[in-house]
Design an enzyme around this catalytic site. Sequence first.
Site, PDB file in Angstrom:
ATOM      1  N   SER A  73     -31.454  35.879 -35.915  1.00 22.97           N
ATOM      2  CA  SER A  73     -32.373  36.957 -35.587  1.00 22.97           C
ATOM      3  C   SER A  73     -33.381  36.481 -34.547  1.00 22.97           C
ATOM      4  O   SER A  73     -33.894  35.364 -34.663  1.00 22.97           O
ATOM      5  CB  SER A  73     -33.116  37.397 -36.855  1.00 22.97           C
ATOM      6  OG  SER A  73     -34.028  38.411 -36.527  1.00 22.97           O
ATOM      7  N   VAL A 125      -9.413  28.581 -31.811  1.00 17.81           N
ATOM      8  CA  VAL A 125      -9.252  27.500 -30.827  1.00 17.81           C
ATOM      9  C   VAL A 125      -9.168  26.176 -31.578  1.00 17.81           C
ATOM     10  O   VAL A 125     -10.012  25.870 -32.427  1.00 17.81           O
ATOM     11  CB  VAL A 125     -10.435  27.485 -29.841  1.00 17.81           C
ATOM     12  CG1 VAL A 125     -10.368  26.259 -28.937  1.00 17.81           C
ATOM     13  CG2 VAL A 125     -10.432  28.763 -29.010  1.00 17.81           C
ATOM     14  N   ILE A 177     -27.505  31.636 -32.516  1.00 19.64           N
ATOM     15  CA  ILE A 177     -28.014  32.986 -32.257  1.00 19.64           C
ATOM     16  C   ILE A 177     -28.241  33.695 -33.596  1.00 19.64           C
ATOM     17  O   ILE A 177     -27.378  34.408 -34.107  1.00 19.64           O
ATOM     18  CB  ILE A 177     -27.037  33.801 -31.367  1.00 19.64           C
ATOM     19  CG1 ILE A 177     -26.597  33.000 -30.137  1.00 19.64           C
ATOM     20  CG2 ILE A 177     -27.691  35.126 -30.949  1.00 19.64           C
ATOM     21  CD1 ILE A 177     -27.701  32.648 -29.159  1.00 19.64           C
ATOM     22  N   HIS A 224     -35.209  44.833 -32.586  1.00 20.71           N
ATOM     23  CA  HIS A 224     -36.619  44.443 -32.657  1.00 20.71           C
ATOM     24  C   HIS A 224     -37.246  44.547 -31.269  1.00 20.71           C
ATOM     25  O   HIS A 224     -36.558  44.386 -30.266  1.00 20.71           O
ATOM     26  CB  HIS A 224     -36.745  42.990 -33.148  1.00 20.71           C
ATOM     27  CG  HIS A 224     -36.162  42.764 -34.506  1.00 20.71           C
ATOM     28  ND1 HIS A 224     -36.794  43.158 -35.655  1.00 20.71           N
ATOM     29  CD2 HIS A 224     -34.996  42.205 -34.903  1.00 20.71           C
ATOM     30  CE1 HIS A 224     -36.045  42.828 -36.706  1.00 20.71           C
ATOM     31  NE2 HIS A 224     -34.944  42.260 -36.279  1.00 20.71           N
ATOM     32  N   LYS A 229     -38.127  37.429 -41.303  1.00 21.73           N
ATOM     33  CA  LYS A 229     -38.814  38.713 -41.297  1.00 21.73           C
ATOM     34  C   LYS A 229     -38.945  39.343 -42.672  1.00 21.73           C
ATOM     35  O   LYS A 229     -39.543  40.409 -42.816  1.00 21.73           O
ATOM     36  CB  LYS A 229     -38.100  39.666 -40.337  1.00 21.73           C
ATOM     37  CG  LYS A 229     -38.167  39.155 -38.891  1.00 21.73           C
ATOM     38  CD  LYS A 229     -37.645  40.160 -37.906  1.00 21.73           C
ATOM     39  CE  LYS A 229     -37.777  39.651 -36.474  1.00 21.73           C
ATOM     40  NZ  LYS A 229     -36.903  38.488 -36.197  1.00 21.73           N
ATOM     41  N   ILE A 272     -22.220  38.731 -29.382  1.00 24.24           N
ATOM     42  CA  ILE A 272     -22.500  37.980 -28.144  1.00 24.24           C
ATOM     43  C   ILE A 272     -21.246  37.937 -27.264  1.00 24.24           C
ATOM     44  O   ILE A 272     -21.301  38.208 -26.051  1.00 24.24           O
ATOM     45  CB  ILE A 272     -22.977  36.539 -28.462  1.00 24.24           C
ATOM     46  CG1 ILE A 272     -24.194  36.558 -29.406  1.00 24.24           C
ATOM     47  CG2 ILE A 272     -23.313  35.783 -27.182  1.00 24.24           C
ATOM     48  CD1 ILE A 272     -25.411  37.282 -28.883  1.00 24.24           C
ATOM     49  N   GLU A 301     -10.401  35.278 -30.238  1.00 22.97           N
ATOM     50  CA  GLU A 301     -11.102  35.523 -31.506  1.00 22.97           C
ATOM     51  C   GLU A 301     -10.242  34.952 -32.620  1.00 22.97           C
ATOM     52  O   GLU A 301      -9.048  35.220 -32.684  1.00 22.97           O
ATOM     53  CB  GLU A 301     -11.319  37.038 -31.685  1.00 22.97           C
ATOM     54  CG  GLU A 301     -11.707  37.488 -33.069  1.00 22.97           C
ATOM     55  CD  GLU A 301     -12.967  36.790 -33.606  1.00 22.97           C
ATOM     56  OE1 GLU A 301     -13.982  36.752 -32.891  1.00 22.97           O
ATOM     57  OE2 GLU A 301     -12.918  36.290 -34.760  1.00 22.97           O
ATOM     58  N   CYS A 328     -11.081  61.371 -45.202  1.00 27.03           N
ATOM     59  CA  CYS A 328     -12.209  60.786 -45.934  1.00 27.03           C
ATOM     60  C   CYS A 328     -13.232  61.882 -46.212  1.00 27.03           C
ATOM     61  O   CYS A 328     -13.884  62.393 -45.312  1.00 27.03           O
ATOM     62  CB  CYS A 328     -12.842  59.654 -45.139  1.00 27.03           C
ATOM     63  SG  CYS A 328     -14.470  59.177 -45.740  1.00 27.03           S
TER      64      CYS A 328
END
Lengths: 413, 475
Positions: free
Chosen positions: B333, B171, B331, B49, B248, B12, B31, B394
């Site tokens: 699903s 924060v 927030i 979805h 779901k 988000i 962050e 890798c």
Amino acid sequence: MKKNKIVIIGGGSAGLACANALRQKGIQDILLIEKEDELGGILNQCIHNGFGLHLYKQELTGPMYAQRNIDLFMQLEIPYILNATVLNITEDKIITISEPEGCYQIQAEVIVLAMGARERTRGNIQIPGDRCVGVWTAGVAQKYLNIEGYLVGKRIFILGSGDIGLIMARRLTLARAKVVGVAEIMPYSNGLTRNIVQCLHDYDIPLYLSTTITKITGHNRVESITLCQVDDQRRPMLETAREVEVDTVLLSVGLIPDNVLSEKASVEIDHRTKGPLVDSQLMTNIPGVFACGNVLHIHDLVDHVSMEGMLVADSVVSYLNDQHFVQRIPVEAKGELNYVLPQYFDTNSESLLIKYRVTRPKSKAFLKISSNGKTLVKLPKVDLHPSEMQTFQLPKVFLDKINYNLVVELCDE
Amino acid sequence: MFDIIIIGAGIIGTQMAYTLSLTSLSVLVLEKNAEILNEVSSSNSGIIHTGYDPDEHTLKAKLNVRGAYLYRELCAKLEVPLMECGSMIVAHNEKEIQKLLALKVKADRRSIPCKMLNQNELRLEEPHIADSVIQALLFPTTAAILPWQMGYALIDNACQNGVQLHTSEPVLKVERGSCFTVTTQKQSYQAKMVINCSGLNGDKVARLEDPDYPIHLLYKRGEYQVTDKSDASYINHILFPLPTDHGKGVLAVKTVEGNLLFGPNNHLVDDPYDGSCTIEGLNEIDAKIGEVIKPLPKSRMIRQFAGVRPSSPTNDFIIEDHNHWINVIGIDSPGLASSPAIAEYVYETFVKPVFNPIMIDREVYIHPKPLSEMSIDHRNQLVKKNPSYGQIVCLCEDVSLQEVIDAIHSPAQTKSVKGIKRRTRPGSGRCQGGFCEAKIVELLSKELNIPRQEVLYDNDQTQFLIPMEDLYEKK
């Protein structure tokens, strides 16, 4: 497209032994491909001793053993590329390579698979708990310590009593970490006896049999584990659960032959060995594609890996001399055998070296080899252990008597 | 002084940052973790979805349908792979078929394409579907993405467009005066507006601004099993059981990169950071997935993980303006699928009326395409220019040294082993880092110019190497 007669994938013990033996038999056109920046493979990080007792009658360290092979390889001036990764192999033996010089394909007449194995991970054995940092496979911790010079933790628990785990228990103790214990889900150890004695007993590190980790706890870093005894079905008995404070968990829970490339070339894989199905020449179902070392089946001794590489060299020479197999007779494992190698007997073979592992420790048993219902050989065996690969060279006189099938059986009488 | 501070760089927060970066506004993203997209956004099913499921007249219903639409545009523009594989909801008996039909009515009303499949049709599409399945409802437009691939594309573009990203800065305090003063353990920042996108911490951060903020989030943990890419062709669609009040259900999804995910289950937990897997939980997934597909043997699994989702007690997204303090919380699903629409909604409803900013035409930053998807000739050309594109670090995922270096120096920078894993995949394959982890640590150390013992695994305080010389000096 560039052409090469023989391409060996992997510059560890199997690939080096095969390359050296091929050149000594007069084969000129060889190319060995190694993904790392040096030859030698996993032996480079195995700085302990105990290698070479069978082949050289000496006790060497891993790097010493590797160096012997590398020195000979250099002396024989065999072409090789480092930092080169094989991205793909096709059934037609076209090899795609990526290396700092370029990304390109070569056409091989013979491919020797010698890619070794990878370690089974936490995800494979599904240990529940937090996803914090502090859980590694023993081989990764070994690389950090012996190659890079870093320790991954100070208070360590080891799950699984495979040889790498046992070796690391000692190595970490010598590096001043505290190894709190080793747990093994089976009722017996999965490592060589000499490693149990020299790596655990000598350093007072407890080995908990029939025990496993049922939970790993920690926020950013591992803080503790939950140990649980298991019943004879290997189910945790929750009433025996106890928490042990550690900052690191190392896993030594088995190796898996690394056959992703082989599968791309449609090489058939044995679900027991997890390696290619091969005949007595160690050739896979794809003519001209051979396999040796840990990519074929997991070995406990590097000497056997080298010998397998040499055996493939013999087979490659006869393959190039157009001695293709005429008939493949299936070799079946029966009784308490985990697997038998090879899975086919090629009727053109001049010898047959049978390799097998037992499913559980047996103090006394008989190895019975029969063909088409007739017993060829029956011999007593003592002190058989799943961690120790057994070999048996079938005497030449019996080779002509093999028809329809060959059954290798472990029986009690 | 910033125009806007975004708290939280999950999906988000990164959508919000990207949306705002296309305007003249000055934006700071705070962050708390060292690595962005590290919590809810990196441990979910990755499904876009279509929006058939949420109840009528909810924000979820509206924003999900709109989000699924916006994803097509966004993924095309930023060149983020979107796998439009379609999904099926399966039914085992007559009662479940009735429920499928009811769902179809709902989907039709929302103009979401769907079609009932009979036994033969569905088995033709999905040979490994469970034997007990008798009918299915097909949604051809359901898609899958890698959430972090989207998030990194968004934040890299945002950063390139001038958004500032400060990681490792939780924060601690918020003061409201003529503007907001937001304080972290490092510094105080001023802004005219704050958008709280702090996921699992959403309600707690809201209480920094308003101590009486009444909502208390619920934390739902879902566990997953992951298979190796070699099982990619086992399923062709995303396969769901019928949705219930508890979500779901345990589904099977193929990720963009070909791993299969089985999960999630759904259990309330007290601790939002309890991302642990349990024996019972994994057994539950093994059992439930058997109702959808013929199960794969346990030995095919390469990893297990759990994700915790923040749910609001109202069972709908909470997006509200508190006098220029915008809460975007609860927030769960279909949060991922709704995220571009959430950012659009917040911008249109709350940001635009206040600032009326100018839209700026920005150049798009496109992530380099993975070498593993290129032809041999194309790869060869790159290697000839820079040999590091030829050296593979890798093996499992076919990732070159230079791709890792490029990822470290992307606009939003990558500082941890996990960040590299998400951006370029080393460590996500069958060896789970066995062959490459030491090399990744070496590269991070070299490129960030820090000793290896300071390289982070993911979060702050996850340094994990101890140099041998330190040990010997101490004695």
